[in-house]
Design a protein around this motif. Structure first.
Motif, PDB file in Angstrom:
ATOM      1  N   THR A  52       0.814  -1.219   0.000  1.00  0.00           N
ATOM      2  CA  THR A  52       0.000   0.000   0.000  1.00  0.00           C
ATOM      3  C   THR A  52       0.848   1.271   0.000  1.00  0.00           C
ATOM      4  N   THR A  53       2.031   1.206   0.608  1.00  0.00           N
ATOM      5  CA  THR A  53       2.882   2.405   0.660  1.00  0.00           C
ATOM      6  C   THR A  53       3.857   2.504  -0.502  1.00  0.00           C
ATOM      7  N   LEU A  54       4.000   1.436  -1.280  1.00  0.00           N
ATOM      8  CA  LEU A  54       4.943   1.468  -2.390  1.00  0.00           C
ATOM      9  C   LEU A  54       4.650   2.576  -3.398  1.00  0.00           C
ATOM     10  N   PRO A  55       3.391   2.792  -3.810  1.00  0.00           N
ATOM     11  CA  PRO A  55       3.127   3.906  -4.739  1.00  0.00           C
ATOM     12  C   PRO A  55       3.536   5.267  -4.180  1.00  0.00           C
ATOM     13  N   ILE A  56       3.324   5.462  -2.869  1.00  0.00           N
ATOM     14  CA  ILE A  56       3.693   6.743  -2.254  1.00  0.00           C
ATOM     15  C   ILE A  56       5.208   6.905  -2.246  1.00  0.00           C
ATOM     16  N   ILE A  57       5.915   5.816  -1.897  1.00  0.00           N
ATOM     17  CA  ILE A  57       7.385   5.867  -1.882  1.00  0.00           C
ATOM     18  C   ILE A  57       7.922   6.166  -3.282  1.00  0.00           C
ATOM     19  N   LEU A  58       7.374   5.488  -4.294  1.00  0.00           N
ATOM     20  CA  LEU A  58       7.808   5.721  -5.669  1.00  0.00           C
ATOM     21  C   LEU A  58       7.522   7.152  -6.105  1.00  0.00           C
ATOM     22  N   MET A  59       6.419   7.706  -5.626  1.00  0.00           N
ATOM     23  CA  MET A  59       6.068   9.081  -5.975  1.00  0.00           C
ATOM     24  C   MET A  59       7.118  10.060  -5.455  1.00  0.00           C
ATOM     25  N   TYR A  60       7.544   9.862  -4.199  1.00  0.00           N
ATOM     26  CA  TYR A  60       8.551  10.750  -3.627  1.00  0.00           C
ATOM     27  C   TYR A  60       9.921  10.536  -4.263  1.00  0.00           C
ATOM     28  N   VAL A  61      10.221   9.287  -4.614  1.00  0.00           N
ATOM     29  CA  VAL A  61      11.483   9.020  -5.313  1.00  0.00           C
ATOM     30  C   VAL A  61      11.497   9.720  -6.665  1.00  0.00           C
ATOM     31  N   TRP A  87       0.077  25.475   7.089  1.00  0.00           N
ATOM     32  CA  TRP A  87       1.121  25.367   6.064  1.00  0.00           C
ATOM     33  C   TRP A  87       0.560  24.816   4.755  1.00  0.00           C
ATOM     34  N   SER A  88      -0.407  23.910   4.848  1.00  0.00           N
ATOM     35  CA  SER A  88      -0.956  23.277   3.652  1.00  0.00           C
ATOM     36  C   SER A  88      -2.204  23.981   3.114  1.00  0.00           C
ATOM     37  N   GLU A  89      -2.635  25.057   3.742  1.00  0.00           N
ATOM     38  CA  GLU A  89      -3.844  25.755   3.299  1.00  0.00           C
ATOM     39  C   GLU A  89      -3.659  26.353   1.904  1.00  0.00           C
ATOM     40  N   PHE A  90      -4.658  26.158   1.059  1.00  0.00           N
ATOM     41  CA  PHE A  90      -4.593  26.697  -0.296  1.00  0.00           C
ATOM     42  C   PHE A  90      -5.846  27.473  -0.679  1.00  0.00           C
ATOM     43  N   LEU A  91      -7.020  26.880  -0.474  1.00  0.00           N
ATOM     44  CA  LEU A  91      -8.254  27.457  -1.008  1.00  0.00           C
ATOM     45  C   LEU A  91      -8.505  28.872  -0.514  1.00  0.00           C
ATOM     46  N   LEU A  92      -8.454  29.082   0.805  1.00  0.00           N
ATOM     47  CA  LEU A  92      -8.749  30.406   1.362  1.00  0.00           C
ATOM     48  C   LEU A  92      -7.695  31.426   0.938  1.00  0.00           C
ATOM     49  N   LEU A  93      -6.438  31.019   0.958  1.00  0.00           N
ATOM     50  CA  LEU A  93      -5.369  31.946   0.569  1.00  0.00           C
ATOM     51  C   LEU A  93      -5.445  32.288  -0.908  1.00  0.00           C
ATOM     52  N   SER A 124       0.141  28.904  -3.178  1.00  0.00           N
ATOM     53  CA  SER A 124      -0.256  29.714  -4.334  1.00  0.00           C
ATOM     54  C   SER A 124       0.854  29.755  -5.372  1.00  0.00           C
ATOM     55  N   TYR A 125       2.092  29.720  -4.934  1.00  0.00           N
ATOM     56  CA  TYR A 125       3.232  29.721  -5.849  1.00  0.00           C
ATOM     57  C   TYR A 125       3.210  28.470  -6.723  1.00  0.00           C
ATOM     58  N   LEU A 126       2.913  27.339  -6.115  1.00  0.00           N
ATOM     59  CA  LEU A 126       2.815  26.098  -6.883  1.00  0.00           C
ATOM     60  C   LEU A 126       1.669  26.163  -7.888  1.00  0.00           C
ATOM     61  N   GLN A 127       0.567  26.796  -7.484  1.00  0.00           N
ATOM     62  CA  GLN A 127      -0.557  26.912  -8.411  1.00  0.00           C
ATOM     63  C   GLN A 127      -0.181  27.741  -9.635  1.00  0.00           C
ATOM     64  N   LYS A 128       0.632  28.751  -9.444  1.00  0.00           N
ATOM     65  CA  LYS A 128       1.068  29.572 -10.578  1.00  0.00           C
ATOM     66  C   LYS A 128       1.904  28.748 -11.564  1.00  0.00           C
ATOM     67  N   LEU A 129       2.662  27.782 -11.050  1.00  0.00           N
ATOM     68  CA  LEU A 129       3.501  26.959 -11.922  1.00  0.00           C
ATOM     69  C   LEU A 129       2.685  25.997 -12.778  1.00  0.00           C
ATOM     70  N   LEU A 142       9.426  19.865  -3.480  1.00  0.00           N
ATOM     71  CA  LEU A 142      10.331  19.377  -2.428  1.00  0.00           C
ATOM     72  C   LEU A 142      10.672  20.483  -1.430  1.00  0.00           C
ATOM     73  N   PHE A 143      10.904  21.674  -1.955  1.00  0.00           N
ATOM     74  CA  PHE A 143      11.205  22.813  -1.080  1.00  0.00           C
ATOM     75  C   PHE A 143      10.017  23.103  -0.163  1.00  0.00           C
ATOM     76  N   TYR A 144       8.817  22.955  -0.691  1.00  0.00           N
ATOM     77  CA  TYR A 144       7.591  23.163   0.081  1.00  0.00           C
ATOM     78  C   TYR A 144       7.454  22.116   1.190  1.00  0.00           C
ATOM     79  N   MET A 145       7.948  20.909   0.931  1.00  0.00           N
ATOM     80  CA  MET A 145       7.817  19.821   1.898  1.00  0.00           C
ATOM     81  C   MET A 145       8.870  19.855   3.001  1.00  0.00           C
ATOM     82  N   LEU A 146      10.022  20.443   2.739  1.00  0.00           N
ATOM     83  CA  LEU A 146      11.138  20.370   3.688  1.00  0.00           C
ATOM     84  C   LEU A 146      10.783  20.905   5.080  1.00  0.00           C
ATOM     85  N   PRO A 147      10.182  22.098   5.222  1.00  0.00           N
ATOM     86  CA  PRO A 147       9.852  22.574   6.577  1.00  0.00           C
ATOM     87  C   PRO A 147       8.924  21.628   7.325  1.00  0.00           C
TER      88      PRO A 147
END
Length: 298
Positions: free
Chosen positions: A36-45, A228-234, A248-253, A270-275
């Motif tokens: 079950t976690t293999l797809p998630i691991i592959l996604m991050y890889v 940190w993960s809020e998107f819709l309201l912002l 919002s920066y990711l949405q622009k991309l 990845l930069f968004y995930m680090l903190p």
């Protein structure tokens, strides 16, 4: 009579087959978790490999190493013929939003939770019954009403306005969780403090609050991650580049599907995930100390 002497002890031998039978449940559990976690691991890889590669062969194998995708760290990105805001402005705004939300939510949630757990007042039962319903109410259904309120208060296109909105939406669930921790604190502790001459506020601040530190840590962590993960309201209520956040920066991309730079998108993701990863590493011990469930007192 013939002396019997010491009885000979025989140690039963464990057959190899019985060992494997005992391990079968563990093997099944780990197998299911691995699948079950293999797809998630592959996604991050894939995300990591793509952020350091110019091109991915067969969609997964990097062809060459490059740091060009991380150039957003020292220069602004041009996308769709326009220049995006600085990534550091977006990062600062994200920290301000998540940090302010955490502080407000923890302070208000602790006071509200204590009131629900300890103070008898008219409508207390109704408030507790409506708490989960208020939390479950979809925020997207309130966007128009929130827009008019923020515009009337002069807080449209302001991070602080969205902080207030997000705090109001999060408080019901936070107060409910904190109430469970206050219910676990015996009344005798508070009575002993008041008998010793402490006021109700001193008892609450110096005696009760330290006893629910795991609960405070839990709601602080969840509040920060939610902010940190809020998107819709912002995305809806902040439109200027000065108030852009990482979400919002990711949405622009990805705003134009025909012009997506997947290498750049992977690097920014990845930069968004680090903190969040760093935050989790330093707070996981507090999360493990949280006991599930709260008091039954209503």
């Amino acid at each position: 009579m013939e002396a019997t002497g010491y009885q000979k002890l025989t140690i039963p031998t464990i057959h190899p087959v019985s060992k494997w039978k005992k391990r079968i449940p563990y093997l099944v559990a780990y197998g299911i978790l691995g699948i079950t976690t293999l797809p998630i691991i592959l996604m991050y890889v894939w995300l990591l490999l793509s952020s350091f590669s110019k091109k991915m062969k067969f969609g997964f194998i990097p062809t060459s190493f490059t740091l060009e995708n991380w150039s957003f760290l020292w220069s602004n990105v041009e996308h769709g013929g326009s220049e995006l805001p600085s990534i550091w402005t977006a990062t600062w705004n994200s920290f301000v939003f998540a940090g302010s939300l955490t502080i407000l939510e923890v302070i208000i949630g602790i006071m509200a939770g204590y009131a629900l757990a300890r103070i008898e007042f008219t409508g207390r039962q109704t408030i507790m019954k409506m708490t989960l319903l208020l939390h479950a109410f979809p925020s997207v259904a309130l966007l128009i009403a929130v827009f008019y309120i923020l515009n009337f208060m002069g807080l449209f296109d302001s991070i602080w306005g969205v902080v207030l909105v997000k705090t109001a939406l999060q408080i019901p669930m936070t107060a409910w969780i904190v109430k469970g921790f206050f219910d676990d604190v015996p009344w005798d502790v508070e009575w002993a403090g008041m008998i010793d001459g402490c006021s109700r506020f001193q008892v609450w601040y110096t005696i009760v609050i330290p006893l629910i530190k795991p609960g405070i840590a839990a709601i602080s962590i969840f509040s920060f991650l939610s902010g940190w993960s809020e998107f819709l309201l912002l995305y809806t209520f902040t439109v200027s580049d000065n108030n852009v956040t990482l979400a919002s920066y990711l949405q622009k991309l990805i705003s134009d599907p025909n012009m997506i730079n997947y290498g750049l998108l992977s690097a920014v993701s990845l930069f968004y995930m680090l903190p969040v990863l760093v935050f989790f590493i330093f707070t996981q011990k507090s999360l493990m100390q949280v006991s599930a469930g709260g008091g039954k007192r209503v």
